[in-house]
Design an enzyme around this catalytic site. Structure first.
Site, short mmCIF file in Angstrom:
data_model
loop_
_atom_site.label_atom_id
_atom_site.label_comp_id
_atom_site.label_asym_id
_atom_site.label_seq_id
_atom_site.Cartn_x
_atom_site.Cartn_y
_atom_site.Cartn_z
N ASP A 1 -14.45 116.81 -56.32
CA ASP A 1 -14.06 115.71 -57.21
C ASP A 1 -13.30 114.60 -56.49
O ASP A 1 -12.74 113.71 -57.14
CB ASP A 1 -13.24 116.24 -58.40
CG ASP A 1 -11.97 116.94 -57.97
OD1 ASP A 1 -11.95 117.50 -56.85
OD2 ASP A 1 -11.00 116.94 -58.73
N SER B 1 -13.28 121.12 -59.07
CA SER B 1 -12.77 120.70 -57.77
C SER B 1 -13.62 121.20 -56.60
O SER B 1 -14.79 120.93 -56.54
CB SER B 1 -11.32 121.15 -57.63
OG SER B 1 -10.76 120.62 -56.48
C1 G16 Z 1 -5.46 122.20 -57.66
C2 G16 Z 1 -4.13 121.57 -57.93
C3 G16 Z 1 -3.30 121.54 -56.70
C4 G16 Z 1 -3.17 122.94 -56.12
C5 G16 Z 1 -4.55 123.51 -55.88
C6 G16 Z 1 -4.50 124.96 -55.44
O1 G16 Z 1 -6.18 121.38 -56.78
O2 G16 Z 1 -4.28 120.25 -58.41
O3 G16 Z 1 -2.04 121.03 -57.03
O4 G16 Z 1 -2.45 122.91 -54.92
O5 G16 Z 1 -5.28 123.48 -57.08
O6 G16 Z 1 -3.94 125.71 -56.46
P1 G16 Z 1 -3.93 127.29 -56.40
O7 G16 Z 1 -3.19 127.64 -55.14
O8 G16 Z 1 -3.22 127.70 -57.64
O9 G16 Z 1 -5.36 127.76 -56.32
P2 G16 Z 1 -7.71 121.09 -57.01
O10 G16 Z 1 -8.11 120.23 -55.86
O11 G16 Z 1 -8.37 122.44 -57.03
O12 G16 Z 1 -7.77 120.40 -58.34
#
Ligand code: G16
Length: 543
Positions: A279, A113
């Protein structure tokens, strides 16, 4: 084609996090590391024999090599067909779309990401279900269990497939179908939005900058914004995807989208600014001199989505992750529709979308999306904004200010303390968890705690329960502090502190959010003793 069975042993730490398995690239490049995880995916989903999968990713360092390994492993385990984005590129929402429209059995997305890419940075692998959404907790749980007992994996001994040209290629009995990564996605966007109205807006002199941050959205934004909608050439910045994202951090926020921030805060800013992440599933929206927080963006989109053809009939319901501001709730209440509060992680929206309970959803972490796919979608959010601006004739700043005037303003920020000692962070959470029941009635920095709890979620569709999803402290007057540990980092622990305050005061429109929330930040420190446990006096990021 010879099929090899390679002996291996379980490797520690292959537990999928908020969104798949993310680790340092060098870790993924270690012997058997990728292969063990992929074989465990096969086990977790009941095998791949006769299945059709989608494969692609954000093009970060090690993606081409990883894609070839996955193809050889899919062929060795009897997959029927793998649909791959050209050069192994597919944005996350485009992969979700292909998984759905081609009626496949799921897909593998190679991405970490918004985390930087390169041999010394991050890599990631995620499995999405046949609905196009990230695998739910029961599936990721089975994958993790499989990583703990794996003894061997199967891989075909064969040449690499040329992924640089669309077409069909045989790998043993399996077909590798290489597709243009943009076309199907662009067609979907054209169905959802009024491209004529947006074209008229742009031909009338409306200007924009979209910062693709040298990540996967570049080709999509070029084809759609400049190609189909007529934005001036050069409106898309940093459009060429690079394995290391040009050395940058492909995270669309005011800190990392520097070029966009400079343009939007300059003397002659364009009318609209946006950025997307590695992504292509996250988005950042700006007007001249105004950064729209993801929580506000979600609320504005929910309030106005009916102006776009796809949502003209109105929204069935909406959802947000728990730490996301409650600006969305105010819109839902006014519209008389349900607003669900889910744990952080897009996977938790899947059942609500599949069950038709919600049409639109989003998160504070720069993700917004709808029932058109089962991932958040950066360019989709940009196009919905453009469609709304075209229909209302308002600028971004006017639209947001009007929204605050109508619904009140939820001041919001997230403070991240990155790379903190994981054990100390756990101690901090254990300590606070133990004190939650005693907080009600206490005063911190002039704020009285109304209640405090730990968020648990029971999925209303399948009844599954997710516990320990964040500690919440709610204050009299509507303010709130939430503490969570990130599930996407790759080094130590990242403490996230989410601060929110509610204001009905129309004169609060021009107030800086950090300043408005400064006492809340002090209360957050006092309540959790962040400095004591982490040694940090200041967050690394204020988003
Ligand atoms: C992912 C998840 C999201 C989440 C984000 C942050 O996003 O798909 O739902 O909000 O991570 O997560 P955390 O707070 O656990 O770091 P992405 O864009 O990184 O795939």
């Amino acid at each position: 084609m010879e099929i090899l069975t390679i002996d291996t042993k379980p490797i520690e730490g292959q537990k999928p996090g908020t969104s798949g398995l993310r680790k340092k690239t060098r870790t993924f490049m270690e012997p058997h590391y990728l292969e063990n995880f992929v074989e465990s995916i096969w086990t977790g989903i009941g095998g791949v024999t006769s299945k059709t999968l989608v494969l692609g990713g954000d093009g970060r360092y090690f993606s081409p090599e990883a894609a070839q390994v996955i193809l050889r492993m899919a062929a060795a385990s009897g997959a029927r067909r793998v649909i791959v984005g050209q050069n192994a590129l597919l944005s996350t929402p485009a992969a979700s779309n292909l998984i759905r429209t081609r009626a496949t059995d799921g897909g593998i997305i190679l991405s970490a990401s918004h985390n930087p890419g390169g041999i010394d940075e991050d890599f990631g692998v995620k499995f999405n279900n046949s609905n196009g959404g990230p695998a739910a907790e029961d599936v990721t749980g089975r994958i993790f269990e499989a990583t703990k007992s794996i003894a061997s994996y199967k891989i075909a001994e064969t040449q690499n497939v040329d992924l640089s040209q669309p077409g069909e290629y045989a790998m043993g009995d399996m077909v590798v179908e290489v597709v243009d990564p943009v076309e199907a996605y662009a067609q979907l966007m054209e169905k959802l939005f009024d491209f004529d109205a947006i074209r008229r807006l742009i031909s009338g002199g409306f200007t924009m900058r979209f910062d693709a941050m040298h990540a996967v959205t570049g080709p999509y934004a070029k084809a759609i914004l400049e190609g189909r909608l007529g934005a001036a050439p050069g409106s898309v910045l940093n459009a060429e995807p690079k394995p290391d994202f040009g050395g940058g951090h492909p995270d669309p926020n005011p800190i990392w989208a520097k070029e966009l921030m400079a343009a939007m805060n300059g003397d002659t800013p364009p009318d609209f600014g946006a950025a997307s992440d590695g992504d292509g599933d996250r988005n950042m929206i700006m007007g001249p001199g105004l950064y729209v927080t993801p929580s506000d963006s979600l609320a504005v989109l929910a309030a106005n989505a009916h102006l776009a053809p796809a949502y003209a009939k109105g929204l069935a319901g909406v959802a947000r992750s728990m730490p996301t501001s409650r600006a969305l709730d105010a819109v839902a209440a006014r519209k008389g529709i349900d607003c669900y509060e889910t744990p952080t992680g897009w996977k938790f929206f899947g059942n609500l979308l599949d069950d038709g309970r919600i049409t639109l959803c989003g998160e504070e972490s720069a993700g917004t999306g709808s029932d058109h796919v089962r991932e958040k979608d950066g360019l989709w959010a940009v196009l919905l904004w453009l469609n709304i601006l075209a229909e209302t004739g308002k600028g971004v700043v006017e639209l947001v200010h009007d929204h605050w005037a109508e619904y009140g303003r939820n001041f919001y920020t997230r403070h991240d303390f990155e790379g903190v000692d994981a054990d100390r962070a756990t101690e901090m959470f254990d300590d606070l968890r133990g004190r939650l029941d005693s907080l009600a009635g206490q005063e911190f920095c002039g704020r009285i705690v109304e209640r405090a709890d730990e968020f648990s979620y029971e999925d209303p569709v399948d009844g599954s329960v997710a516990r320990q999803q964040g500690l919440r402290v709610m204050f009299a007057g509507g303010g709130r502090v939430v503490y969570r540990l990130s599930g996407t980092g790759t080094v130590g622990a990242t403490l996230r502190v989410y601060l929110e305050d509610v204001s009905e005061d129309a004169t609060a429109q021009d107030r800086d959010a950090q300043e408005a929330l400064s006492d809340m930040a002090r209360a957050a420190e006092e309540i959790a003793r962040i400095e004591h446990y982490t040694g940090r006096t200041e967050p690394d990021v204020r988003a």
